[in-house]
Design a protein around this motif. Structure first.
Motif, PDB file in Angstrom:
ATOM      1  N   SER A 151      33.649  -6.830 -96.176  1.00 55.97           N
ATOM      2  CA  SER A 151      34.509  -7.240 -95.074  1.00 55.97           C
ATOM      3  C   SER A 151      34.381  -8.735 -94.799  1.00 55.97           C
ATOM      4  O   SER A 151      33.333  -9.196 -94.364  1.00 55.97           O
ATOM      5  CB  SER A 151      34.155  -6.468 -93.802  1.00 55.97           C
TER       6      SER A 151
ATOM      7  N   ASP B  53      35.625 -10.176 -92.378  1.00 52.53           N
ATOM      8  CA  ASP B  53      35.488 -10.303 -90.930  1.00 52.53           C
ATOM      9  C   ASP B  53      34.031 -10.269 -90.490  1.00 52.53           C
ATOM     10  O   ASP B  53      33.724 -10.636 -89.365  1.00 52.53           O
ATOM     11  CB  ASP B  53      36.234  -9.168 -90.225  1.00 52.53           C
TER      12      ASP B  53
ATOM     13  N   CYS C 158      34.493  -4.658 -84.850  1.00 55.45           N
ATOM     14  CA  CYS C 158      34.877  -3.889 -86.040  1.00 55.45           C
ATOM     15  C   CYS C 158      34.655  -2.397 -85.802  1.00 55.45           C
ATOM     16  O   CYS C 158      35.501  -1.573 -86.144  1.00 55.45           O
ATOM     17  CB  CYS C 158      34.070  -4.374 -87.247  1.00 55.45           C
TER      18      CYS C 158
ATOM     19  N   TYR D 283      41.851  -3.623 -88.003  1.00 52.23           N
ATOM     20  CA  TYR D 283      42.104  -5.001 -87.604  1.00 52.23           C
ATOM     21  C   TYR D 283      41.525  -5.291 -86.224  1.00 52.23           C
ATOM     22  O   TYR D 283      41.614  -4.469 -85.314  1.00 52.23           O
ATOM     23  CB  TYR D 283      43.616  -5.250 -87.594  1.00 52.23           C
TER      24      TYR D 283
ATOM     25  N   GLU E 250      40.550  -9.004 -83.529  1.00 53.46           N
ATOM     26  CA  GLU E 250      40.528 -10.456 -83.351  1.00 53.46           C
ATOM     27  C   GLU E 250      39.379 -10.840 -82.450  1.00 53.46           C
ATOM     28  O   GLU E 250      39.071 -10.134 -81.498  1.00 53.46           O
ATOM     29  CB  GLU E 250      41.831 -10.947 -82.715  1.00 53.46           C
TER      30      GLU E 250
END
Length: 96
Positions: free
Chosen positions: A27, A29, A86, A93, A95
């Protein structure tokens, strides 16, 4: 088993399809290099032309050495916040 017994917050990796684990694979992210540092390095060398891979590597190494340690520490410290987001997004998804 010892790790699971002694570290209740341990996040297991994917062992098999039968026992998938909880660690999100690959990931960006959750990788400080991907969500913070590569952008800094890219901005530092943006627009420059390099004739060889060695020149590019040298420029990136110089840019890396100029990154303030507080920026690196902050990027790593942000990891737990990103991991929580997460998990709340069920691996989807989010932010920050």
């Amino acid at each position: 088993n010892w790790i699971r017994d002694n570290f209740p917050d341990f996040i297991s990796v994917n062992i098999s399809k039968k026992h998938p684990g909880q660690w999100p694979p690959n990931s960006p992210d959750l990788n400080p290099l991907d969500y913070a540092i590569w952008g800094i390095l890219e901005a530092a060398i943006y627009g420059r032309k390099f004739r060889t891979i060695e020149e590019l590597k040298a420029a990136l190494q110089e840019a890396w050495e100029r990154i303030d340690l507080n920026v690196l520490a902050s990027s790593v410290d942000n990891w737990r916040k990103r991991l929580r987001a997460c998990v709340q997004a069920n691996g989807g998804y989010f932010e920050i």
